[in-house]
Design an enzyme around this catalytic site. Structure first.
Site, PDB file in Angstrom:
ATOM      1  N   ALA A  39       6.538   7.561   3.033  1.00 24.37           N
ATOM      2  CA  ALA A  39       4.666   6.501   2.797  1.00 24.37           C
ATOM      3  C   ALA A  39       3.335   7.998   2.738  1.00 24.37           C
ATOM      4  O   ALA A  39       4.352   8.474   2.639  1.00 24.37           O
ATOM      5  CB  ALA A  39       5.070   5.318   3.380  1.00 24.37           C
ATOM      6  N   ASN A  40       2.576   7.541   3.360  1.00 25.26           N
ATOM      7  CA  ASN A  40       1.385   8.020   3.602  1.00 25.26           C
ATOM      8  C   ASN A  40       0.131   6.891   4.724  1.00 25.26           C
ATOM      9  O   ASN A  40       1.234   6.255   4.251  1.00 25.26           O
ATOM     10  CB  ASN A  40       0.271   8.657   2.938  1.00 25.26           C
ATOM     11  CG  ASN A  40      -0.181   7.698   1.231  1.00 25.26           C
ATOM     12  OD1 ASN A  40      -1.122   6.704   1.684  1.00 25.26           O
ATOM     13  ND2 ASN A  40       0.343   7.110  -0.010  1.00 25.26           N
ATOM     14  N   ARG A  41      -0.331   7.864   4.773  1.00 27.53           N
ATOM     15  CA  ARG A  41      -1.417   7.373   6.286  1.00 27.53           C
ATOM     16  C   ARG A  41      -2.644   6.400   5.618  1.00 27.53           C
ATOM     17  O   ARG A  41      -3.647   5.952   6.846  1.00 27.53           O
ATOM     18  CB  ARG A  41      -1.928   8.332   6.547  1.00 27.53           C
ATOM     19  CG  ARG A  41      -0.916   9.390   7.900  1.00 27.53           C
ATOM     20  CD  ARG A  41      -1.328  10.218   8.428  1.00 27.53           C
ATOM     21  NE  ARG A  41      -0.448  11.215   9.077  1.00 27.53           N
ATOM     22  CZ  ARG A  41       0.621  10.800  10.202  1.00 27.53           C
ATOM     23  NH1 ARG A  41       0.669   9.670  10.902  1.00 27.53           N
ATOM     24  NH2 ARG A  41       0.642  11.507  10.719  1.00 27.53           N
ATOM     25  N   ALA A  53      -4.260   5.066  -2.228  1.00 29.89           N
ATOM     26  CA  ALA A  53      -2.802   6.157  -2.326  1.00 29.89           C
ATOM     27  C   ALA A  53      -2.084   7.188  -2.229  1.00 29.89           C
ATOM     28  O   ALA A  53      -1.119   6.361  -1.701  1.00 29.89           O
ATOM     29  CB  ALA A  53      -3.513   6.745  -0.596  1.00 29.89           C
TER      30      ALA A  53
END
Ligand code: CTP
Ligand code: CA
Length: 227
Positions: free
Chosen positions: A33-35, A99
């Site tokens: 995943a990402n932030r 994102a």
């Protein structure tokens, strides 16, 4: 039966917004995943609804409530997000703030991957579809106004210009997501609007104010596009 009468600069328009990160499974219990928090995308969906639009928000996994007055579709992965966008079309405006994970695991495990005497799992990555580019580059069913985001940690404007061209969208909202700015997960954002005709830098604003200003601008651009 309830009849919802919508008024405002985007009345009668259908707006699709993508928001949040995507989760790409490694196995049934792990993911990449990402932030992204989804705060900016969700704020845009809310602002578009307040401007009178019918809004479909396609959200990756976030810790935010579904905005009221918006149809929210929950997805996990990039491929599910693309499918949900296709299903929500046609639209007048596409705002792709998610994102999206650039890569997914090609050989994701069907069962939980177990540790084996220190041997590391062999994960191979493959590129996800680019949702913004896929929709922007098509001729049929392309929303007349396509907006992308650019999350950059350096050379923000230069990278955003390249993305505008490469993705085939009409507007890029570029922001600096280097950790010093605290954009990711934070409540404010400093953005640059990049179009074929130039760059406009906005002051640091609450994400809700960035959303309201952006929606106002899109209303103007939609108006300009009319014959
Ligand atoms: N985007 C998308 N699908 C992807 C990757 C990105 O729709 N698979 C969209 C994002 O929602 C955003 C824009 O493309 O509107 C730019 O995303 P970004 O991650 O900044 O660009 P990339 O092309 O993935 O380039 P990089 O991450 O290498 O900077
Ligand atoms: Ca990316």
């Amino acid at each position: 039966e309830r009849l919802l009468v919508r008024t405002g600069p985007l009345a009668g328009k259908h707006v699709i917004v993508t928001s949040g990160p995507t989760h790409e499974p490694i196995d049934p219990v792990r993911y990449i995943a990402n932030r992204s928090s989804g705060k900016q995308g969700h704020a845009i969906a809310k602002a578009a609804a307040e401007a009178g639009a019918r809004v479909t928000l396609i959200s990756g996994p976030v810790m935010l409530p579904d905005p009221s007055g918006v149809t929210t579709v929950h997805v996990e992965s990039a491929r599910e997000m693309l499918q949900a966008v296709e299903k929500a079309l046609p639209a007048d405006i596409g705002i792709f703030a998610a994102a999206v994970a650039d890569w997914r695991v090609a050989n994701a495990g069907e069962q939980k991957i177990k540790k084996k005497d220190g041997a590391l799992p062999n994960l191979s990555l493959t590129e996800n579809p680019d949702i913004l580019a896929t929709i922007s580059h098509r001729t049929e069913n392309r929303p007349p106004l396509m907006v992308g985001f650019a999350a950059e940690t350096e050379h923000v404007i230069e990278h955003a210009r390249q993305k505008l061209a490469r993705k085939g969208c009409d507007l890029i909202v570029a922001n600096d997501v280097s950790s010093a700015g605290g954009v990711m997960g934070g409540d404010s954002n400093t953005v640059h609007l990049v179009t074929a005709s130039g760059v406009e830098t906005w002051p640091t604003l609450a994400k809700s104010d960035v959303a309201a200003r952006l929606v106002e601008r899109l209303g103007t651009l939609m108006g300009d596009a009319k014959p």
